[in-house]
Design a protein around this motif. Structure first.
Motif, PDB file in Angstrom:
ATOM      1  N   ALA A 131       0.832  -1.213   0.000  1.00  0.00           N
ATOM      2  CA  ALA A 131       0.000   0.000   0.000  1.00  0.00           C
ATOM      3  C   ALA A 131       0.863   1.259   0.000  1.00  0.00           C
ATOM      4  O   ALA A 131       0.589   2.221  -0.733  1.00  0.00           O
ATOM      5  N   VAL A 132       1.928   1.249   0.796  1.00  0.00           N
ATOM      6  CA  VAL A 132       2.848   2.397   0.844  1.00  0.00           C
ATOM      7  C   VAL A 132       3.524   2.590  -0.517  1.00  0.00           C
ATOM      8  O   VAL A 132       3.619   3.711  -1.033  1.00  0.00           O
ATOM      9  N   LYS A 133       3.979   1.496  -1.110  1.00  0.00           N
ATOM     10  CA  LYS A 133       4.628   1.592  -2.429  1.00  0.00           C
ATOM     11  C   LYS A 133       3.676   2.170  -3.471  1.00  0.00           C
ATOM     12  O   LYS A 133       4.077   2.986  -4.310  1.00  0.00           O
ATOM     13  N   ALA A 134       2.414   1.762  -3.415  1.00  0.00           N
ATOM     14  CA  ALA A 134       1.417   2.289  -4.365  1.00  0.00           C
ATOM     15  C   ALA A 134       1.209   3.786  -4.159  1.00  0.00           C
ATOM     16  O   ALA A 134       1.086   4.555  -5.122  1.00  0.00           O
ATOM     17  N   ARG A 135       1.198   4.209  -2.900  1.00  0.00           N
ATOM     18  CA  ARG A 135       1.021   5.634  -2.612  1.00  0.00           C
ATOM     19  C   ARG A 135       2.244   6.448  -3.042  1.00  0.00           C
ATOM     20  O   ARG A 135       2.109   7.596  -3.474  1.00  0.00           O
ATOM     21  N   ILE A 136       3.423   5.855  -2.942  1.00  0.00           N
ATOM     22  CA  ILE A 136       4.633   6.537  -3.426  1.00  0.00           C
ATOM     23  C   ILE A 136       4.552   6.741  -4.939  1.00  0.00           C
ATOM     24  O   ILE A 136       4.837   7.830  -5.449  1.00  0.00           O
ATOM     25  N   VAL A 137       4.151   5.698  -5.650  1.00  0.00           N
ATOM     26  CA  VAL A 137       4.008   5.793  -7.112  1.00  0.00           C
ATOM     27  C   VAL A 137       3.021   6.899  -7.473  1.00  0.00           C
ATOM     28  O   VAL A 137       3.267   7.723  -8.362  1.00  0.00           O
ATOM     29  N   ASN A 138       1.910   6.948  -6.759  1.00  0.00           N
ATOM     30  CA  ASN A 138       0.887   7.964  -7.001  1.00  0.00           C
ATOM     31  C   ASN A 138       1.419   9.364  -6.706  1.00  0.00           C
ATOM     32  O   ASN A 138       1.187  10.312  -7.477  1.00  0.00           O
ATOM     33  N   ALA A 139       2.141   9.498  -5.581  1.00  0.00           N
ATOM     34  CA  ALA A 139       2.691  10.802  -5.203  1.00  0.00           C
ATOM     35  C   ALA A 139       3.744  11.270  -6.217  1.00  0.00           C
ATOM     36  O   ALA A 139       3.815  12.466  -6.536  1.00  0.00           O
ATOM     37  N   GLU A 140       4.562  10.339  -6.711  1.00  0.00           N
ATOM     38  CA  GLU A 140       5.531  10.684  -7.763  1.00  0.00           C
ATOM     39  C   GLU A 140       4.800  11.232  -8.988  1.00  0.00           C
ATOM     40  O   GLU A 140       5.204  12.256  -9.555  1.00  0.00           O
ATOM     41  N   ARG A 141       3.752  10.538  -9.373  1.00  0.00           N
ATOM     42  CA  ARG A 141       3.000  10.949 -10.575  1.00  0.00           C
ATOM     43  C   ARG A 141       2.376  12.332 -10.362  1.00  0.00           C
ATOM     44  O   ARG A 141       2.467  13.208 -11.224  1.00  0.00           O
ATOM     45  N   GLU A 142       1.756  12.532  -9.202  1.00  0.00           N
ATOM     46  CA  GLU A 142       1.106  13.825  -8.925  1.00  0.00           C
ATOM     47  C   GLU A 142       2.101  14.976  -8.874  1.00  0.00           C
ATOM     48  O   GLU A 142       1.772  16.108  -9.209  1.00  0.00           O
ATOM     49  N   ALA A 143       3.324  14.667  -8.454  1.00  0.00           N
ATOM     50  CA  ALA A 143       4.359  15.709  -8.365  1.00  0.00           C
ATOM     51  C   ALA A 143       5.109  15.894  -9.690  1.00  0.00           C
ATOM     52  O   ALA A 143       6.024  16.719  -9.773  1.00  0.00           O
ATOM     53  N   GLY A 144       4.740  15.095 -10.705  1.00  0.00           N
ATOM     54  CA  GLY A 144       5.434  15.185 -11.994  1.00  0.00           C
ATOM     55  C   GLY A 144       6.843  14.634 -11.935  1.00  0.00           C
ATOM     56  O   GLY A 144       7.705  15.018 -12.728  1.00  0.00           O
ATOM     57  N   ARG A 145       7.073  13.727 -11.008  1.00  0.00           N
ATOM     58  CA  ARG A 145       8.390  13.107 -10.855  1.00  0.00           C
ATOM     59  C   ARG A 145       8.474  11.853 -11.718  1.00  0.00           C
ATOM     60  O   ARG A 145       7.471  11.227 -12.041  1.00  0.00           O
ATOM     61  N   GLU A 146       9.697  11.458 -12.037  1.00  0.00           N
ATOM     62  CA  GLU A 146       9.905  10.211 -12.780  1.00  0.00           C
ATOM     63  C   GLU A 146       9.476   9.024 -11.915  1.00  0.00           C
ATOM     64  O   GLU A 146       9.729   9.011 -10.712  1.00  0.00           O
ATOM     65  N   PRO A 147       8.864   7.991 -12.506  1.00  0.00           N
ATOM     66  CA  PRO A 147       8.568   6.779 -11.729  1.00  0.00           C
ATOM     67  C   PRO A 147       9.867   6.188 -11.179  1.00  0.00           C
ATOM     68  O   PRO A 147      10.868   6.112 -11.886  1.00  0.00           O
ATOM     69  N   GLY A 148       9.841   5.818  -9.909  1.00  0.00           N
ATOM     70  CA  GLY A 148      11.046   5.256  -9.287  1.00  0.00           C
ATOM     71  C   GLY A 148      12.039   6.304  -8.801  1.00  0.00           C
ATOM     72  O   GLY A 148      13.142   5.969  -8.374  1.00  0.00           O
ATOM     73  N   ALA A 207       6.323  15.579  -2.891  1.00  0.00           N
ATOM     74  CA  ALA A 207       5.945  16.789  -3.643  1.00  0.00           C
ATOM     75  C   ALA A 207       7.033  17.862  -3.545  1.00  0.00           C
ATOM     76  O   ALA A 207       7.203  18.666  -4.466  1.00  0.00           O
ATOM     77  N   PHE A 208       7.784  17.864  -2.436  1.00  0.00           N
ATOM     78  CA  PHE A 208       8.844  18.854  -2.236  1.00  0.00           C
ATOM     79  C   PHE A 208      10.226  18.366  -2.704  1.00  0.00           C
ATOM     80  O   PHE A 208      11.223  19.032  -2.474  1.00  0.00           O
ATOM     81  N   GLY A 209      10.278  17.176  -3.308  1.00  0.00           N
ATOM     82  CA  GLY A 209      11.541  16.738  -3.909  1.00  0.00           C
ATOM     83  C   GLY A 209      12.304  15.656  -3.181  1.00  0.00           C
ATOM     84  O   GLY A 209      13.466  15.396  -3.513  1.00  0.00           O
ATOM     85  N   ALA A 210      11.686  14.991  -2.192  1.00  0.00           N
ATOM     86  CA  ALA A 210      12.380  13.896  -1.488  1.00  0.00           C
ATOM     87  C   ALA A 210      12.882  12.858  -2.488  1.00  0.00           C
ATOM     88  O   ALA A 210      12.165  12.495  -3.424  1.00  0.00           O
ATOM     89  N   THR A 211      14.110  12.392  -2.280  1.00  0.00           N
ATOM     90  CA  THR A 211      14.613  11.273  -3.095  1.00  0.00           C
ATOM     91  C   THR A 211      14.524   9.964  -2.316  1.00  0.00           C
ATOM     92  O   THR A 211      14.628   8.890  -2.898  1.00  0.00           O
ATOM     93  N   SER A 212      14.360  10.059  -0.979  1.00  0.00           N
ATOM     94  CA  SER A 212      14.057   8.869  -0.185  1.00  0.00           C
ATOM     95  C   SER A 212      13.133   9.266   0.960  1.00  0.00           C
ATOM     96  O   SER A 212      13.193  10.396   1.461  1.00  0.00           O
ATOM     97  N   VAL A 213      12.250   8.336   1.331  1.00  0.00           N
ATOM     98  CA  VAL A 213      11.332   8.545   2.456  1.00  0.00           C
ATOM     99  C   VAL A 213      11.541   7.418   3.453  1.00  0.00           C
ATOM    100  O   VAL A 213      11.814   6.283   3.073  1.00  0.00           O
ATOM    101  N   ARG A 214      11.436   7.743   4.744  1.00  0.00           N
ATOM    102  CA  ARG A 214      11.709   6.783   5.809  1.00  0.00           C
ATOM    103  C   ARG A 214      10.388   6.398   6.468  1.00  0.00           C
ATOM    104  O   ARG A 214       9.827   7.174   7.236  1.00  0.00           O
TER     105      ARG A 214
END
Length: 221
Positions: A10-27, A204-211
């Motif tokens: 579930a967390v991984k799915a939310r990360i993918v969604n947040a990347e997409r919403e922020a216009g970030r590259e997948p992964g 959304a603010f540019g994190a490259t890793s989340v803990r």
């Protein structure tokens, strides 16, 4: 009860969604699963589900439970995300792949000494105390750029990124924005920010890793 594996997915799915919403590259964002206080048998199913990057708070606790898991899964990457005492620098350099809590001159000097002695080069992040909280580790924001430069020029350390833990009772957005600004000024690329309650904001603010710990493993035992 939802299992840690289901919560991981579930967390991984939310990360993918947040990347997409922020216009970030997948992964673009690495998930660091915070396994502190959890036993090896709690962690193993999460590893078997494909998670490979984990965060631990204490050197000794990590040393007690990870050697066997690493033997079974040699591609594990371990991050030290808790405060580092200078007398633990030797063990931290030997054991961790990433040390996220470089926050003062003495630690920088000890890490430089151990890296040279051991020939092992964990990736290093400077922890910034974005809320200037007296009880919390981290270098003051106004000193952070100069400290990163000293780590490089004086101690010969390669600082890869910055890390922060915003005050619990404040909107984390301005803290993430501040860390991103400091990283740009310091010329470092990686931002470790965002935890279970705010990792989507951090992305959304540019994190490259989340803990993320509680949202995967549940409350601490």
């Amino acid at each position: 009860m939802t299992s840690a594996v289901e919560q991981l997915l579930a967390v991984k799915a939310r990360i993918v969604n947040a990347e997409r919403e922020a216009g970030r590259e997948p992964g673009a964002v690495t998930l660091v699963a915070v396994s502190k206080t959890f036993a090896a048998e709690d962690i193993r199913p999460v590893i078997e589900a494909g998670q490979r990057v984990f965060g631990e708070n204490r050197v000794q606790e990590a040393q007690a439970k990870w050697p066997e898991l690493r033997e079974a899964f040699p591609d594990i990457e371990l991050h030290l995300i808790g405060p580092l005492q200078s007398n633990k620098a030797k063990e931290a350099v030997a054991f961790f792949d990433v040390i996220e809590t470089v926050d003062r001159e003495k630690i920088a000097a000890e890490l430089a000494k151990e890296i040279a002695r051991q020939g092992r080069t964990p990736k290093l992040y400077v922890q910034v105390n974005t809320g200037s909280e007296p009880q919390k580790a981290g270098i003051e924001p106004r000193e952070a750029v100069a400290f990163v430069k000293r780590c490089c020029d004086v101690h010969g350390l390669a600082i890869e990124g910055l890390m922060c833990i915003p005050p619990a009772d404040e909107n984390p957005g301005p803290h993430f924005a501040l860390l991103e600004k400091i990283a740009r000024e310091a010329g470092v690329a990686k931002l470790s920010m965002g935890m279970s309650g705010d990792y989507e904001t951090a992305i959304a603010f540019g994190a490259t890793s989340v803990r993320v710990g509680t949202a995967i493993f549940g409350g601490r035992p």
